[in-house]
Write a protein that holds these residues in place. Structure first.
Motif, PDB file in Angstrom:
ATOM      1  N   LEU A   1       0.820  -1.216   0.000  1.00  0.00           N
ATOM      2  CA  LEU A   1       0.000   0.000   0.000  1.00  0.00           C
ATOM      3  C   LEU A   1       0.856   1.270   0.000  1.00  0.00           C
ATOM      4  CD1 LEU A   1      -3.008   0.798   0.032  1.00  0.00           C
ATOM      5  CD2 LEU A   1      -2.733   1.197   2.468  1.00  0.00           C
ATOM      6  N   ASP A   2       2.006   1.233   0.683  1.00  0.00           N
ATOM      7  CA  ASP A   2       2.827   2.452   0.702  1.00  0.00           C
ATOM      8  C   ASP A   2       3.365   2.758  -0.697  1.00  0.00           C
ATOM      9  OD1 ASP A   2       4.525   0.254   0.784  1.00  0.00           O
ATOM     10  OD2 ASP A   2       6.075   1.297   1.925  1.00  0.00           O
ATOM     11  N   HIS A   3       3.662   1.696  -1.452  1.00  0.00           N
ATOM     12  CA  HIS A   3       4.117   1.906  -2.828  1.00  0.00           C
ATOM     13  C   HIS A   3       2.980   2.512  -3.663  1.00  0.00           C
ATOM     14  CE1 HIS A   3       6.345   1.372  -6.500  1.00  0.00           C
ATOM     15  NE2 HIS A   3       5.370   0.650  -7.024  1.00  0.00           N
ATOM     16  N   ALA A   4       1.776   1.979  -3.473  1.00  0.00           N
ATOM     17  CA  ALA A   4       0.617   2.493  -4.215  1.00  0.00           C
ATOM     18  C   ALA A   4       0.377   3.962  -3.874  1.00  0.00           C
ATOM     19  CB  ALA A   4      -0.619   1.660  -3.897  1.00  0.00           C
ATOM     20  N   ALA A   5       0.511   4.302  -2.593  1.00  0.00           N
ATOM     21  CA  ALA A   5       0.296   5.691  -2.172  1.00  0.00           C
ATOM     22  C   ALA A   5       1.323   6.599  -2.843  1.00  0.00           C
ATOM     23  CB  ALA A   5       0.392   5.794  -0.649  1.00  0.00           C
ATOM     24  N   ARG A   6       2.572   6.079  -2.966  1.00  0.00           N
ATOM     25  CA  ARG A   6       3.611   6.874  -3.620  1.00  0.00           C
ATOM     26  C   ARG A   6       3.279   7.061  -5.104  1.00  0.00           C
ATOM     27  NH1 ARG A   6       7.670   4.393  -0.948  1.00  0.00           N
ATOM     28  NH2 ARG A   6       8.093   3.053  -2.722  1.00  0.00           N
ATOM     29  N   LEU A   7       2.735   6.015  -5.735  1.00  0.00           N
ATOM     30  CA  LEU A   7       2.335   6.128  -7.143  1.00  0.00           C
ATOM     31  C   LEU A   7       1.272   7.213  -7.317  1.00  0.00           C
ATOM     32  CD1 LEU A   7       2.069   2.396  -8.327  1.00  0.00           C
ATOM     33  CD2 LEU A   7       3.792   4.087  -8.996  1.00  0.00           C
ATOM     34  N   LEU A   8       0.300   7.224  -6.392  1.00  0.00           N
ATOM     35  CA  LEU A   8      -0.762   8.234  -6.466  1.00  0.00           C
ATOM     36  C   LEU A   8      -0.170   9.633  -6.342  1.00  0.00           C
ATOM     37  CD1 LEU A   8      -3.526   6.626  -4.178  1.00  0.00           C
ATOM     38  CD2 LEU A   8      -3.724   7.058  -6.632  1.00  0.00           C
ATOM     39  N   ALA A   9       0.719   9.797  -5.358  1.00  0.00           N
ATOM     40  CA  ALA A   9       1.274  11.124  -5.086  1.00  0.00           C
ATOM     41  C   ALA A   9       2.225  11.559  -6.206  1.00  0.00           C
ATOM     42  CB  ALA A   9       1.999  11.113  -3.741  1.00  0.00           C
ATOM     43  N   ASP A  10       3.159  10.671  -6.590  1.00  0.00           N
ATOM     44  CA  ASP A  10       4.171  11.043  -7.584  1.00  0.00           C
ATOM     45  C   ASP A  10       3.545  11.374  -8.932  1.00  0.00           C
ATOM     46  OD1 ASP A  10       6.004  10.642  -5.658  1.00  0.00           O
ATOM     47  OD2 ASP A  10       6.842   8.777  -6.475  1.00  0.00           O
ATOM     48  N   ASN A  11       2.489  10.643  -9.287  1.00  0.00           N
ATOM     49  CA  ASN A  11       1.864  10.864 -10.594  1.00  0.00           C
ATOM     50  C   ASN A  11       0.715  11.866 -10.528  1.00  0.00           C
ATOM     51  OD1 ASN A  11       3.245   8.817 -12.468  1.00  0.00           O
ATOM     52  ND2 ASN A  11       2.728   7.586 -10.679  1.00  0.00           N
ATOM     53  N   ARG A  12       0.459  12.370  -9.318  1.00  0.00           N
ATOM     54  CA  ARG A  12      -0.645  13.321  -9.122  1.00  0.00           C
ATOM     55  C   ARG A  12      -1.937  12.804  -9.736  1.00  0.00           C
ATOM     56  NH1 ARG A  12       1.657  18.306  -7.665  1.00  0.00           N
ATOM     57  NH2 ARG A  12       3.900  18.253  -7.884  1.00  0.00           N
ATOM     58  N   ILE A  13      -2.283  11.569  -9.391  1.00  0.00           N
ATOM     59  CA  ILE A  13      -3.511  10.982  -9.917  1.00  0.00           C
ATOM     60  C   ILE A  13      -4.435  10.627  -8.760  1.00  0.00           C
ATOM     61  CG2 ILE A  13      -2.676  10.119 -12.129  1.00  0.00           C
ATOM     62  CD1 ILE A  13      -1.958   7.511 -10.804  1.00  0.00           C
ATOM     63  N   GLY A  14      -5.710  10.509  -9.067  1.00  0.00           N
ATOM     64  CA  GLY A  14      -6.708  10.303  -8.021  1.00  0.00           C
ATOM     65  C   GLY A  14      -7.047   8.852  -7.769  1.00  0.00           C
ATOM     66  N   CYS A  15      -6.587   7.963  -8.661  1.00  0.00           N
ATOM     67  CA  CYS A  15      -6.918   6.555  -8.449  1.00  0.00           C
ATOM     68  C   CYS A  15      -5.957   5.654  -9.204  1.00  0.00           C
ATOM     69  CB  CYS A  15      -8.346   6.252  -8.903  1.00  0.00           C
ATOM     70  SG  CYS A  15      -8.482   6.036 -10.681  1.00  0.00           S
ATOM     71  N   LEU A  16      -5.879   4.430  -8.756  1.00  0.00           N
ATOM     72  CA  LEU A  16      -5.102   3.398  -9.441  1.00  0.00           C
ATOM     73  C   LEU A  16      -6.040   2.249  -9.779  1.00  0.00           C
ATOM     74  CD1 LEU A  16      -1.995   3.037  -7.089  1.00  0.00           C
ATOM     75  CD2 LEU A  16      -1.944   3.899  -9.441  1.00  0.00           C
ATOM     76  N   PRO A  17      -6.248   1.971 -11.066  1.00  0.00           N
ATOM     77  CA  PRO A  17      -6.958   0.731 -11.384  1.00  0.00           C
ATOM     78  C   PRO A  17      -6.082  -0.431 -10.912  1.00  0.00           C
ATOM     79  CG  PRO A  17      -6.817   2.161 -13.312  1.00  0.00           C
ATOM     80  CD  PRO A  17      -5.905   2.745 -12.265  1.00  0.00           C
ATOM     81  N   VAL A  18      -6.712  -1.448 -10.340  1.00  0.00           N
ATOM     82  CA  VAL A  18      -5.957  -2.598  -9.845  1.00  0.00           C
ATOM     83  C   VAL A  18      -6.203  -3.755 -10.811  1.00  0.00           C
ATOM     84  CG1 VAL A  18      -5.558  -4.124  -7.890  1.00  0.00           C
ATOM     85  CG2 VAL A  18      -6.262  -1.750  -7.499  1.00  0.00           C
ATOM     86  N   VAL A  19      -5.103  -4.309 -11.340  1.00  0.00           N
ATOM     87  CA  VAL A  19      -5.229  -5.348 -12.367  1.00  0.00           C
ATOM     88  C   VAL A  19      -4.540  -6.629 -11.913  1.00  0.00           C
ATOM     89  CG1 VAL A  19      -5.359  -3.668 -14.242  1.00  0.00           C
ATOM     90  CG2 VAL A  19      -3.129  -4.569 -13.559  1.00  0.00           C
ATOM     91  N   ASP A  20      -5.009  -7.752 -12.462  1.00  0.00           N
ATOM     92  CA  ASP A  20      -4.350  -9.029 -12.184  1.00  0.00           C
ATOM     93  C   ASP A  20      -3.176  -9.195 -13.149  1.00  0.00           C
ATOM     94  OD1 ASP A  20      -5.425  -9.773 -14.624  1.00  0.00           O
ATOM     95  OD2 ASP A  20      -7.000 -11.021 -13.763  1.00  0.00           O
ATOM     96  N   THR A  21      -2.556 -10.369 -13.138  1.00  0.00           N
ATOM     97  CA  THR A  21      -1.346 -10.563 -13.950  1.00  0.00           C
ATOM     98  C   THR A  21      -1.648 -10.468 -15.442  1.00  0.00           C
ATOM     99  OG1 THR A  21      -1.758 -12.925 -13.733  1.00  0.00           O
ATOM    100  CG2 THR A  21      -0.104 -11.967 -12.267  1.00  0.00           C
ATOM    101  N   ARG A  22      -2.917 -10.650 -15.823  1.00  0.00           N
ATOM    102  CA  ARG A  22      -3.266 -10.542 -17.247  1.00  0.00           C
ATOM    103  C   ARG A  22      -3.707  -9.129 -17.632  1.00  0.00           C
ATOM    104  NH1 ARG A  22      -7.568 -15.116 -16.729  1.00  0.00           N
ATOM    105  NH2 ARG A  22      -7.692 -13.891 -14.822  1.00  0.00           N
ATOM    106  N   GLY A  23      -3.617  -8.208 -16.671  1.00  0.00           N
ATOM    107  CA  GLY A  23      -3.999  -6.829 -16.976  1.00  0.00           C
ATOM    108  C   GLY A  23      -5.498  -6.604 -16.909  1.00  0.00           C
ATOM    109  N   GLN A  24      -6.225  -7.592 -16.357  1.00  0.00           N
ATOM    110  CA  GLN A  24      -7.678  -7.432 -16.268  1.00  0.00           C
ATOM    111  C   GLN A  24      -8.060  -6.719 -14.971  1.00  0.00           C
ATOM    112  OE1 GLN A  24      -8.786 -11.586 -16.938  1.00  0.00           O
ATOM    113  NE2 GLN A  24      -9.559 -10.999 -18.956  1.00  0.00           N
ATOM    114  N   LEU A  25      -9.065  -5.885 -15.079  1.00  0.00           N
ATOM    115  CA  LEU A  25      -9.493  -5.059 -13.946  1.00  0.00           C
ATOM    116  C   LEU A  25     -10.075  -5.915 -12.824  1.00  0.00           C
ATOM    117  CD1 LEU A  25     -10.058  -2.085 -12.970  1.00  0.00           C
ATOM    118  CD2 LEU A  25     -12.358  -2.392 -13.913  1.00  0.00           C
ATOM    119  N   VAL A  26      -9.528  -5.772 -11.618  1.00  0.00           N
ATOM    120  CA  VAL A  26     -10.099  -6.489 -10.466  1.00  0.00           C
ATOM    121  C   VAL A  26     -10.514  -5.532  -9.353  1.00  0.00           C
ATOM    122  CG1 VAL A  26      -8.914  -8.675 -10.868  1.00  0.00           C
ATOM    123  CG2 VAL A  26      -7.792  -6.905  -9.499  1.00  0.00           C
ATOM    124  N   GLY A  27     -10.033  -4.288  -9.422  1.00  0.00           N
ATOM    125  CA  GLY A  27     -10.392  -3.357  -8.355  1.00  0.00           C
ATOM    126  C   GLY A  27      -9.938  -1.954  -8.683  1.00  0.00           C
TER     127      GLY A  27
END
Ligand SMILES: [Zn+2]
Length: 263
Positions: free
Chosen positions: A100-126
């Motif tokens: 989660l801390d890595h994800a939070a850094r991604l949100l902050a560094d990229n100045r984005i409001g959300c991260l789509p969460v994908v499985d290993t095939r790139g399919q949306l899971v969350g």
């Protein structure tokens, strides 16, 4: 130390948009569901973009917020734009097992409001929103174990959405019946009919009122889910059992705290 992962805080199976849909449809979906970001997937459920309210605002010469009531010419302009024309392509994504801390850094560094969460095939899971990350931070600062029972709440949300659909449909039917009964022009000598109509309306009203109360309760629960707070006690941050949430979707306190609040 236990590594908190994205899966502990993300929203499971989020609603997704279609790249070929008109932007106005995506806007309506976001307003209706109370969300600011719509992951966009291809027919194979692979994430290809994210459409945000900000993206829509940037695509048209008028103000767009979730609270905006668009007039018909504004809706026409949004109808003329495809989701793929306005969305951010190839968005930054995370995996359920991303720390989660890595994800939070991604949100902050990229100045984005959300991260789509994908499985290993790139399919949306969350989807992990800023709000989810802040809820996690809040819980961690309070030294509370990840309280969001993600899967559990996910199932409950499916149930609440399904029930909401049934209620909306039923309420609309009742309203239609009521209107039809009221619109019938009373003819002379029709007093018995008229009395029967009024009786039918009187029978419908309490049912309709109860259904509307339940609908409001469900909407409150869905709002709390969007804020990542559904199922978390406002007072002790403990878990509100799912059975309690099903019975009283709007409950914001666990059983113990609710009891002491009354006492
Ligand atoms: Zn409590």
């Amino acid at each position: 130390m236990v590594v908190v992962q994205v899966r502990d805080w993300m929203t499971y199976k989020p609603i997704a948009g279609d790249e070929d849909a008109a932007a106005v449809e995506a806007f309506d979906t976001m307003v209706e569901r109370g969300i600011r970001h719509l992951p966009v997937v291809d027919p194979g459920n692979h994430v290809i973009g994210v459409l945000s309210i900000d993206d829509l605002r940037a695509a048209v010469p008028f103000e767009v917020t979730r609270e905006t009531r668009l007039d018909s010419s504004e809706r026409d302009q949004l109808r003329g734009i495809r989701v793929s024309d306005a969305m951010t392509w190839a968005p930054v994504t995370a995996h359920p097992e991303t720390a989660l801390d890595h994800a939070a850094r991604l949100l902050a560094d990229n100045r984005i409001g959300c991260l789509p969460v994908v499985d290993t095939r790139g399919q949306l899971v969350g989807i992990l929103s800023e709000t989810d990350a802040l809820s996690a931070l809040d819980a961690i600062l309070r030294n509370v174990a990840p309280a969001k029972p993600a899967d559990d709440v996910d199932n409950l949300l499916d149930e609440l959405w399904a029930e909401r659909g049934r209620l909306v449909e039923q309420i609309a039917k009742w309203q239609q019946t009521e209107r039809a009964l009221l619109d019938e022009a009373p003819e002379p000598g029709d007093l018995a009919d008229r009395a029967a109509d009024l009786g039918a309306i009187a029978a419908i009203e309490p049912l309709s009122a109860r259904a509307q109360r339940r609908l409001r309760a469900i909407d409150l629960a869905l709002e709390r889910a969007e804020q990542g707070r559904l199922g978390i006690c406002e007072r002790c941050q403990g878990r509100i059992p799912r059975t309690r949430l099903r019975a009283i979707p709007e409950s914001t306190l666990c059983v113990r705290c609710a009891r002491t609040a009354v006492a």
